[in-house]
Motif scaffolding. Structure first.
Motif, PDB file in Angstrom:
ATOM      1  N   ARG A  88      26.548  30.218  44.563  1.00 46.10           N
ATOM      2  CA  ARG A  88      25.639  29.062  44.624  1.00 46.10           C
ATOM      3  C   ARG A  88      26.359  27.724  44.592  1.00 46.10           C
ATOM      4  O   ARG A  88      25.791  26.709  44.923  1.00 46.10           O
ATOM      5  CB  ARG A  88      24.657  29.139  43.460  1.00 46.10           C
ATOM      6  CG  ARG A  88      23.743  30.315  43.596  1.00 46.10           C
ATOM      7  CD  ARG A  88      22.705  30.327  42.516  1.00 46.10           C
ATOM      8  NE  ARG A  88      21.862  31.497  42.705  1.00 46.10           N
ATOM      9  CZ  ARG A  88      21.451  32.271  41.754  1.00 46.10           C
ATOM     10  NH1 ARG A  88      21.744  31.999  40.507  1.00 46.10           N
ATOM     11  NH2 ARG A  88      20.718  33.319  42.018  1.00 46.10           N
ATOM     12  N   MET A  89      27.620  27.742  44.187  1.00 44.22           N
ATOM     13  CA  MET A  89      28.361  26.485  44.052  1.00 44.22           C
ATOM     14  C   MET A  89      29.687  26.604  44.797  1.00 44.22           C
ATOM     15  O   MET A  89      30.258  27.683  44.905  1.00 44.22           O
ATOM     16  CB  MET A  89      28.657  26.197  42.584  1.00 44.22           C
ATOM     17  CG  MET A  89      27.442  26.161  41.678  1.00 44.22           C
ATOM     18  SD  MET A  89      26.606  24.598  41.690  1.00 44.22           S
ATOM     19  CE  MET A  89      27.674  23.620  40.694  1.00 44.22           C
ATOM     20  N   TYR A  90      30.151  25.471  45.311  1.00 45.81           N
ATOM     21  CA  TYR A  90      31.484  25.392  45.902  1.00 45.81           C
ATOM     22  C   TYR A  90      32.072  24.058  45.505  1.00 45.81           C
ATOM     23  O   TYR A  90      31.451  23.013  45.711  1.00 45.81           O
ATOM     24  CB  TYR A  90      31.426  25.527  47.427  1.00 45.81           C
ATOM     25  CG  TYR A  90      32.786  25.408  48.066  1.00 45.81           C
ATOM     26  CD1 TYR A  90      33.719  26.424  47.914  1.00 45.81           C
ATOM     27  CD2 TYR A  90      33.144  24.272  48.777  1.00 45.81           C
ATOM     28  CE1 TYR A  90      34.973  26.321  48.479  1.00 45.81           C
ATOM     29  CE2 TYR A  90      34.399  24.155  49.351  1.00 45.81           C
ATOM     30  CZ  TYR A  90      35.305  25.184  49.203  1.00 45.81           C
ATOM     31  OH  TYR A  90      36.553  25.078  49.749  1.00 45.81           O
ATOM     32  N   GLN A  91      33.234  24.093  44.902  1.00 50.09           N
ATOM     33  CA  GLN A  91      33.908  22.900  44.398  1.00 50.09           C
ATOM     34  C   GLN A  91      32.991  22.087  43.493  1.00 50.09           C
ATOM     35  O   GLN A  91      32.929  20.868  43.545  1.00 50.09           O
ATOM     36  CB  GLN A  91      34.433  22.044  45.556  1.00 50.09           C
ATOM     37  CG  GLN A  91      35.537  22.727  46.330  1.00 50.09           C
ATOM     38  CD  GLN A  91      36.090  21.869  47.447  1.00 50.09           C
ATOM     39  OE1 GLN A  91      35.465  20.917  47.899  1.00 50.09           O
ATOM     40  NE2 GLN A  91      37.292  22.215  47.892  1.00 50.09           N
ATOM     41  N   GLY A  92      32.232  22.796  42.672  1.00 47.48           N
ATOM     42  CA  GLY A  92      31.371  22.164  41.692  1.00 47.48           C
ATOM     43  C   GLY A  92      30.070  21.609  42.229  1.00 47.48           C
ATOM     44  O   GLY A  92      29.299  21.004  41.488  1.00 47.48           O
ATOM     45  N   LYS A  93      29.812  21.804  43.515  1.00 49.54           N
ATOM     46  CA  LYS A  93      28.581  21.291  44.125  1.00 49.54           C
ATOM     47  C   LYS A  93      27.739  22.464  44.625  1.00 49.54           C
ATOM     48  O   LYS A  93      28.273  23.452  45.110  1.00 49.54           O
ATOM     49  CB  LYS A  93      28.913  20.369  45.298  1.00 49.54           C
ATOM     50  CG  LYS A  93      29.706  19.141  44.906  1.00 49.54           C
ATOM     51  CD  LYS A  93      30.036  18.325  46.124  1.00 49.54           C
ATOM     52  CE  LYS A  93      30.941  17.154  45.730  1.00 49.54           C
ATOM     53  NZ  LYS A  93      31.392  16.406  46.902  1.00 49.54           N
ATOM     54  N   PRO A  94      26.411  22.337  44.533  1.00 52.12           N
ATOM     55  CA  PRO A  94      25.548  23.401  45.053  1.00 52.12           C
ATOM     56  C   PRO A  94      25.685  23.549  46.568  1.00 52.12           C
ATOM     57  O   PRO A  94      25.912  22.572  47.277  1.00 52.12           O
ATOM     58  CB  PRO A  94      24.134  22.942  44.702  1.00 52.12           C
ATOM     59  CG  PRO A  94      24.282  21.788  43.789  1.00 52.12           C
ATOM     60  CD  PRO A  94      25.661  21.249  43.933  1.00 52.12           C
ATOM     61  N   ILE A  95      25.525  24.774  47.042  1.00 56.20           N
ATOM     62  CA  ILE A  95      25.545  25.036  48.482  1.00 56.20           C
ATOM     63  C   ILE A  95      24.159  24.702  49.036  1.00 56.20           C
ATOM     64  O   ILE A  95      23.145  25.182  48.528  1.00 56.20           O
ATOM     65  CB  ILE A  95      25.899  26.506  48.762  1.00 56.20           C
ATOM     66  CG1 ILE A  95      27.322  26.804  48.286  1.00 56.20           C
ATOM     67  CG2 ILE A  95      25.750  26.843  50.241  1.00 56.20           C
ATOM     68  CD1 ILE A  95      27.711  28.261  48.395  1.00 56.20           C
ATOM     69  N   SER A  96      24.140  23.888  50.071  1.00 50.94           N
ATOM     70  CA  SER A  96      22.852  23.485  50.668  1.00 50.94           C
ATOM     71  C   SER A  96      22.296  24.625  51.527  1.00 50.94           C
ATOM     72  O   SER A  96      23.013  25.565  51.877  1.00 50.94           O
ATOM     73  CB  SER A  96      23.041  22.240  51.536  1.00 50.94           C
ATOM     74  OG  SER A  96      23.769  22.572  52.711  1.00 50.94           O
ATOM     75  N   GLN A 118      24.250  24.886  54.704  1.00 49.19           N
ATOM     76  CA  GLN A 118      25.532  25.562  54.512  1.00 49.19           C
ATOM     77  C   GLN A 118      25.333  27.074  54.379  1.00 49.19           C
ATOM     78  O   GLN A 118      26.127  27.853  54.916  1.00 49.19           O
ATOM     79  CB  GLN A 118      26.242  25.013  53.283  1.00 49.19           C
ATOM     80  CG  GLN A 118      26.760  23.602  53.462  1.00 49.19           C
ATOM     81  CD  GLN A 118      27.226  22.987  52.161  1.00 49.19           C
ATOM     82  OE1 GLN A 118      26.627  23.192  51.112  1.00 49.19           O
ATOM     83  NE2 GLN A 118      28.301  22.209  52.239  1.00 49.19           N
TER      84      GLN A 118
END
Length: 114
Positions: free
Chosen positions: A84-92, A95
């Motif tokens: 659900r996250m990549y580099q601390g940000k949620p995946i839209s 994406q």
């Protein structure tokens, strides 16, 4: 090609082991090896193995020539849900759809190459 041979071939293509497939399909250890000698394995077992491998029962039985990845849709969704996250940000959502398309294209190309 026998049921066991076809099953073993697709296991190898999927990068799995026989014991891993048996475990995921809810079968006992070394059960798939009984398919070498059995003319009539249980239908439910064949269905379970086909589901784990992402192929149809007809493919395993030799009634279809091409294995498909149609059953991988659920596994791709499951993988995306766990990431659900990549580099601390949620995946839209956009994406997620892009990643899903890339994975499906890769799996389709893998089947065509084999």
């Amino acid at each position: 090609m026998t049921l066991f041979d076809r099953t073993k071939e697709i296991i190898k293509k999927r990068g799995m082991s026989v014991s891993e497939v048996e475990r995921k399909a809810g079968l006992s250890e070394n059960y798939l090896y009984t398919w070498k000698k059995s003319d009539n394995p249980r239908k439910k077992s064949i269905e379970s193995v086909a589901k784990v491998l992402g192929v149809s029962v007809d493919y395993l039985l030799g009634k279809e020539e091409k294995a498909t990845n149609k059953d991988y849709d659920g596994e791709v969704e499951e993988a995306l849900n766990s990431a659900r996250m990549y580099q601390g940000k949620p995946i839209s959502d956009a994406q997620r759809e892009t990643i899903k398309g890339i994975v499906k294209a890769y799996l389709d190309a893998q089947d065509k190459d084999k």
